[in-house]
Design a protein around this motif. Sequence first.
Motif, PDB file in Angstrom:
ATOM      1  N   ARG A  45       7.298  -6.530  -0.885  1.00 45.40           N
ATOM      2  CA  ARG A  45       6.634  -5.456  -0.046  1.00 45.40           C
ATOM      3  C   ARG A  45       6.565  -4.527  -1.507  1.00 45.40           C
ATOM      4  O   ARG A  45       5.965  -3.440  -1.389  1.00 45.40           O
ATOM      5  CB  ARG A  45       7.572  -4.993   1.355  1.00 45.40           C
ATOM      6  CG  ARG A  45       6.472  -5.893   2.583  1.00 45.40           C
ATOM      7  CD  ARG A  45       7.644  -5.166   3.963  1.00 45.40           C
ATOM      8  NE  ARG A  45       6.764  -5.437   4.413  1.00 45.40           N
ATOM      9  CZ  ARG A  45       6.998  -6.066   5.764  1.00 45.40           C
ATOM     10  NH1 ARG A  45       8.302  -5.250   6.462  1.00 45.40           N
ATOM     11  NH2 ARG A  45       6.779  -6.804   6.592  1.00 45.40           N
ATOM     12  N   THR A  48       4.373  -5.205  -3.886  1.00 41.78           N
ATOM     13  CA  THR A  48       2.786  -5.023  -3.487  1.00 41.78           C
ATOM     14  C   THR A  48       2.685  -3.174  -2.703  1.00 41.78           C
ATOM     15  O   THR A  48       2.115  -2.661  -2.016  1.00 41.78           O
ATOM     16  CB  THR A  48       2.273  -5.440  -1.885  1.00 41.78           C
ATOM     17  OG1 THR A  48       3.936  -5.455  -1.374  1.00 41.78           O
ATOM     18  CG2 THR A  48       1.846  -7.270  -2.438  1.00 41.78           C
ATOM     19  N   TYR A  78      -2.538  -9.392  -1.517  1.00 40.28           N
ATOM     20  CA  TYR A  78      -1.287  -9.777  -0.480  1.00 40.28           C
ATOM     21  C   TYR A  78      -2.033 -10.144   0.120  1.00 40.28           C
ATOM     22  O   TYR A  78      -2.243 -10.084   1.378  1.00 40.28           O
ATOM     23  CB  TYR A  78      -1.287  -8.364  -0.484  1.00 40.28           C
ATOM     24  CG  TYR A  78      -0.079  -8.457   0.232  1.00 40.28           C
ATOM     25  CD1 TYR A  78       1.409  -9.191   0.361  1.00 40.28           C
ATOM     26  CD2 TYR A  78      -0.025  -7.220   1.529  1.00 40.28           C
ATOM     27  CE1 TYR A  78       2.612  -9.000   0.859  1.00 40.28           C
ATOM     28  CE2 TYR A  78       1.322  -7.088   2.154  1.00 40.28           C
ATOM     29  CZ  TYR A  78       2.172  -8.297   2.066  1.00 40.28           C
ATOM     30  OH  TYR A  78       3.494  -8.239   2.934  1.00 40.28           O
ATOM     31  N   PRO A  80       0.308 -11.468   3.914  1.00 43.91           N
ATOM     32  CA  PRO A  80       1.479 -10.512   4.608  1.00 43.91           C
ATOM     33  C   PRO A  80       1.887 -12.397   5.271  1.00 43.91           C
ATOM     34  O   PRO A  80       1.510 -13.308   5.361  1.00 43.91           O
ATOM     35  CB  PRO A  80       1.727 -10.517   5.524  1.00 43.91           C
ATOM     36  CG  PRO A  80      -0.074  -9.883   5.287  1.00 43.91           C
ATOM     37  CD  PRO A  80      -0.707 -10.564   4.218  1.00 43.91           C
ATOM     38  N   ARG A  82       2.792 -12.973   8.416  1.00 44.18           N
ATOM     39  CA  ARG A  82       2.693 -12.981   9.486  1.00 44.18           C
ATOM     40  C   ARG A  82       1.126 -12.954   9.527  1.00 44.18           C
ATOM     41  O   ARG A  82       0.430 -12.333   8.280  1.00 44.18           O
ATOM     42  CB  ARG A  82       2.723 -11.499  10.534  1.00 44.18           C
ATOM     43  CG  ARG A  82       3.619 -11.920  11.839  1.00 44.18           C
ATOM     44  CD  ARG A  82       3.914 -11.434  12.855  1.00 44.18           C
ATOM     45  NE  ARG A  82       3.416 -10.031  12.562  1.00 44.18           N
ATOM     46  CZ  ARG A  82       3.580  -8.712  12.691  1.00 44.18           C
ATOM     47  NH1 ARG A  82       3.125  -8.742  13.900  1.00 44.18           N
ATOM     48  NH2 ARG A  82       3.416  -7.963  12.762  1.00 44.18           N
ATOM     49  N   SER A  84      -2.063 -11.505   9.485  1.00 47.47           N
ATOM     50  CA  SER A  84      -2.516 -10.007   9.780  1.00 47.47           C
ATOM     51  C   SER A  84      -4.184  -9.926   9.803  1.00 47.47           C
ATOM     52  O   SER A  84      -4.544  -8.765   9.240  1.00 47.47           O
ATOM     53  CB  SER A  84      -2.025  -9.307   8.311  1.00 47.47           C
ATOM     54  OG  SER A  84      -0.280  -9.864   8.456  1.00 47.47           O
ATOM     55  N   LEU A  85      -4.790 -10.776   9.579  1.00 43.14           N
ATOM     56  CA  LEU A  85      -6.529 -10.493  10.119  1.00 43.14           C
ATOM     57  C   LEU A  85      -6.750 -10.395  11.624  1.00 43.14           C
ATOM     58  O   LEU A  85      -6.106 -10.049  12.416  1.00 43.14           O
ATOM     59  CB  LEU A  85      -6.983 -11.655   9.398  1.00 43.14           C
ATOM     60  CG  LEU A  85      -7.071 -12.456   7.875  1.00 43.14           C
ATOM     61  CD1 LEU A  85      -7.450 -13.333   7.669  1.00 43.14           C
ATOM     62  CD2 LEU A  85      -7.080 -10.843   7.016  1.00 43.14           C
TER      63      LEU A  85
ATOM     64  N   LEU C 201      -0.105  -5.410  15.170  1.00 45.68           N
ATOM     65  CA  LEU C 201      -0.453  -6.405  13.890  1.00 45.68           C
ATOM     66  C   LEU C 201      -0.519  -7.040  12.729  1.00 45.68           C
ATOM     67  O   LEU C 201      -0.248  -8.161  13.077  1.00 45.68           O
ATOM     68  CB  LEU C 201      -2.629  -6.887  14.624  1.00 45.68           C
ATOM     69  CG  LEU C 201      -2.698  -6.952  16.081  1.00 45.68           C
ATOM     70  CD1 LEU C 201      -4.374  -6.894  16.224  1.00 45.68           C
ATOM     71  CD2 LEU C 201      -2.758  -8.096  16.258  1.00 45.68           C
ATOM     72  N   GLY C 202      -0.069  -5.975  12.651  1.00 46.05           N
ATOM     73  CA  GLY C 202       0.327  -6.465  11.500  1.00 46.05           C
ATOM     74  C   GLY C 202      -1.140  -5.966   9.732  1.00 46.05           C
ATOM     75  O   GLY C 202      -0.372  -6.033   8.739  1.00 46.05           O
ATOM     76  N   THR C 203      -1.714  -5.981  10.216  1.00 45.67           N
ATOM     77  CA  THR C 203      -3.397  -5.497   9.682  1.00 45.67           C
ATOM     78  C   THR C 203      -2.794  -4.085   8.839  1.00 45.67           C
ATOM     79  O   THR C 203      -3.420  -4.432   8.276  1.00 45.67           O
ATOM     80  CB  THR C 203      -4.303  -5.342  10.221  1.00 45.67           C
ATOM     81  OG1 THR C 203      -3.835  -4.969  11.588  1.00 45.67           O
ATOM     82  CG2 THR C 203      -4.971  -7.142  11.266  1.00 45.67           C
ATOM     83  N   GLU C 205      -0.281  -3.732   7.632  1.00 47.39           N
ATOM     84  CA  GLU C 205       0.301  -3.991   6.200  1.00 47.39           C
ATOM     85  C   GLU C 205      -0.425  -3.964   5.361  1.00 47.39           C
ATOM     86  O   GLU C 205      -0.221  -4.306   4.152  1.00 47.39           O
ATOM     87  CB  GLU C 205       1.749  -4.958   6.676  1.00 47.39           C
ATOM     88  CG  GLU C 205       1.866  -5.808   5.183  1.00 47.39           C
ATOM     89  CD  GLU C 205       3.365  -6.236   5.469  1.00 47.39           C
ATOM     90  OE1 GLU C 205       4.037  -6.591   6.964  1.00 47.39           O
ATOM     91  OE2 GLU C 205       4.130  -6.966   4.582  1.00 47.39           O
ATOM     92  N   ILE C 206      -1.804  -5.107   5.248  1.00 51.84           N
ATOM     93  CA  ILE C 206      -3.264  -5.704   4.507  1.00 51.84           C
ATOM     94  C   ILE C 206      -3.304  -4.609   4.313  1.00 51.84           C
ATOM     95  O   ILE C 206      -3.905  -4.289   3.486  1.00 51.84           O
ATOM     96  CB  ILE C 206      -3.427  -6.669   5.136  1.00 51.84           C
ATOM     97  CG1 ILE C 206      -3.105  -8.058   4.474  1.00 51.84           C
ATOM     98  CG2 ILE C 206      -4.914  -6.413   5.771  1.00 51.84           C
ATOM     99  CD1 ILE C 206      -3.856  -9.290   4.886  1.00 51.84           C
TER     100      ILE C 206
END
Lengths: 301, 243, 368
Positions: A45, A48, A78, A80, A82, A84-85, C201-203, C205-206
């Motif tokens: 992290r 990135t 990147y 991640p 989990r 993450s889409l 959801l962590g999205t 982060e992306i």
Amino acid sequence: MIEVKNISKSYAGISAIKDITFTVEKGKLFGFIGPDGAGKTTLIRILTTLLLPDKGEARVGDLDVVDDFKKLRKSIGYMPGRFSLYEDLSVKENLSLFAAIFGTTIEKNYHLIEDIYKQIEPFRNRRAGALSGGMKQKLALSCAMIHAPEVIFLDEPTTGVDPVSRKEFWQMLRKLKDAGITILVSTPYMDEAALCDEVALIQDGDVLQIDSPQDIIESYGNMLFSIPGHVGFELIDRLRKADGVQNAYLFGEEIRMVFKETIEQDSVQHIVQSVGVPGELIRPVTPTVEDCFIQLMQKQE
Amino acid sequence: MSKQDSIWVEDLTKRFGSFTAVDSISFQVDPGEVFGFLGANGAGKSTAMKMLCGLLQPTSGIGEVAGFNIRKESEKIKKKIGYMSQKFSLYNDLTIAENIQFYAGIYGLKSREIREKSRLLLDQIELNTKADTYVGSLPLGWKQKIAFGVAMIHNPEIIFLDEPTGGVDPLTRRNFWEMIRQAAYQGTTVFVTTHYMDEAEYCDRISMMVDGRIEGLGSPADLKGEFESKNMDEVFLKLARAT
Amino acid sequence: MRRFGSFVQKEFYHIFRDWRTLLILIGMPVAQILLFGYAITNEIQEAEIVIIDHSKTPESREISSRILESEYFRQSNQMVSEADLETLFRRGKIKQAVIIPANFARDFNTMGRANLQVIADASDPNTANITYNYTSSIVQQFTVEKTDVFSIPYRIRVFPVMMYNPELKGVFLFVPGTISVILMLISAMMTSISITREKELGTMEILLATPMAPVQIIVAKVIPYLFLALFNAFGVLVLGYFVFKVPIEGSLALLLGETALFVTTALSLGIFISSRTNSQQVALMASLMGLMLPTILLSGFIFPIENMPVVLQVISNIVPAKWFIVIIKGIMIKGQGIEYFWKETLVLVGFTLLFVVLSIKSFKLRLS
């Protein structure tokens, strides 16, 4: 390509990574190997631009992860830890979205992701949430690659995935590496270390060792012997107390014994038999990265 | 299905709507055996385990755990088994001692027994000096060891471990398997799920699950022989290719 | 721009694919307005009234019977004098009293114009207003029928006395009230939830690791809810106007403009909440407790602010809906123009700017 100098980071007084320094050359596949809580995610992290380090500096390409974060965000990929889409968007919609976010199109960079994407293309109209673990991973990797980054960061991409998908995934990474892309990947699986050009073994925020997997195994230093077969759990304690034995532990069906000094097989057999353990099948073995990791951990303590 | 089996099931199936999570599996486990349940995330391991523990009613199929019917006698089963899962086991806002006390209380241990057991357990995991530490502040490896000890506190006939070693460091993992082997040595049947293929080698027998079905069953050596493989990873790869 | 467009498109996908939530968001305003609306109209069927006829002439009797024959009113059993009215109202026995003065018939026949008094219990302002309107329209009808084409038209003036609430505060508040609750809900709660969902959801982060600027992310997430909120506000207005005959006296354009302003205030509040929370659950609780309840209880929607303890009156000033209700009531019921509520408008603008600045300050470019 990646330069990390004396990076430290702590959360609420607990340090997640302590004074880490390493470099990754362009076009290398670099592995970050360590258990949960070792600091893998924190480090990725920081690289990135998602976290600020407390101390130290890091550069990716020629860009500083703190000062040039806006530029850097354009040129890195990147994935991640989990998934993450967007699960309510289809495979195709997810990919188009990420292409658009990076100001490109699927068509333009299709050649880069073709190998990966064509495996999930038959399901392009399926919602991402309805994909299997292995397919989700392929989609996530496609999305991370769609803007043709020079370097990609993957945080535990293979955790919990079945061995078949894991193997395929590593094959894809090799291909990307062959195409000249620098890859930094983290994993808790010790056996995946062998698939990297170079690895950093980390534990509790500390780097235990950085080297190629072969060199790590060569630097093991001790002698390792194995007694195969289920010889009985109760024997381990006896072996531990035997002369010259530094450690003995279960390794699957085997019991493994560590000797500090160079020792002949005959002597080992003798020692083993002296504590009442049948020693006919005993043989020397090459340590695995996991054996090295454990040894390094014990040295630290 | 001899009388002595710790666990036996036949054609056990669980469907969620049109999705078949566990597809007609059959196997038996001997007392004192370490039986491994291997498979990727989503292969149906946890669902199968929940049915055995009496937490989920099977769609079809029969089975017994510790001599009790898994359909009708789940309350009796629960008294005979210990259960530990990776996700939830201990309360982070209670101390180690309080957690032990709580679980011992649930299984109806008397206060003298609880004191004795707590002392024994703390000795075993070498955490005597930390009895009053909050569990939340401990490293994952320690938590897993405490959780295992807590799951064993009422001397269960069978202990179910759901991904007990997920994400812990290799040293802790080895220590953990040593604890498991010790429990088995003392007569407890161990039923353990994992997605680390190399951990299969620590088990007496394993079953490999793919998409809800058992595709391979036997001792690690037998399976490696049968599929002409060096390690369990390879067994799984060949197995998956065959299906 | 294509980047931004794709992102907005994705937001619409999220909304349309979660059809359960969408159904609630569209169905709830309708249900709410129907509920409030019918709860009120039902009460006006056969409201008990008394008529005190001092005139005792054929004309006065005709008016009396016309009023009582209508479906809206029923004669109370009580035989009363004016002195008893106060008690009857207090006990809630009657909703309205009509007093016909002694000189009613004489004035009507000689001068062509007469007076009539209506006393209503305006502690329930909607009912009072509606019964008064019914009564005066019955009287109106009466005068029209008496007037022949060639003579000077008759006129009967109906003097209303609104007891307990002479200014009729709260009339038709259910439409402005529902609009403000709905707008708060959709704009603030849904935006805060949809942004925190990405965090959960962590999205997020992306997204943060891409060149997408945080402002773009936020604005793109807000746009669909702006549309949805305006669509709903419009729906409530249409329902109120056509089904319940709630008037829109003032300028429709002004009304829509002020509504858009309030939506923006609510959206900025939603963004502010989401910039301070990381989970949908916290965002939901914050929106419900921090926004919905004050909007319902302290905005003057249900309980008149004038009747509240001073502390609550002071607190009500920080509830954006309070100011919006003053504005929307001014436009819809009183037909006022911007000159009457520019202060309230400025307050809303102020709120919006404040929340936008606070959100920008607390929005994180990184994960922590």
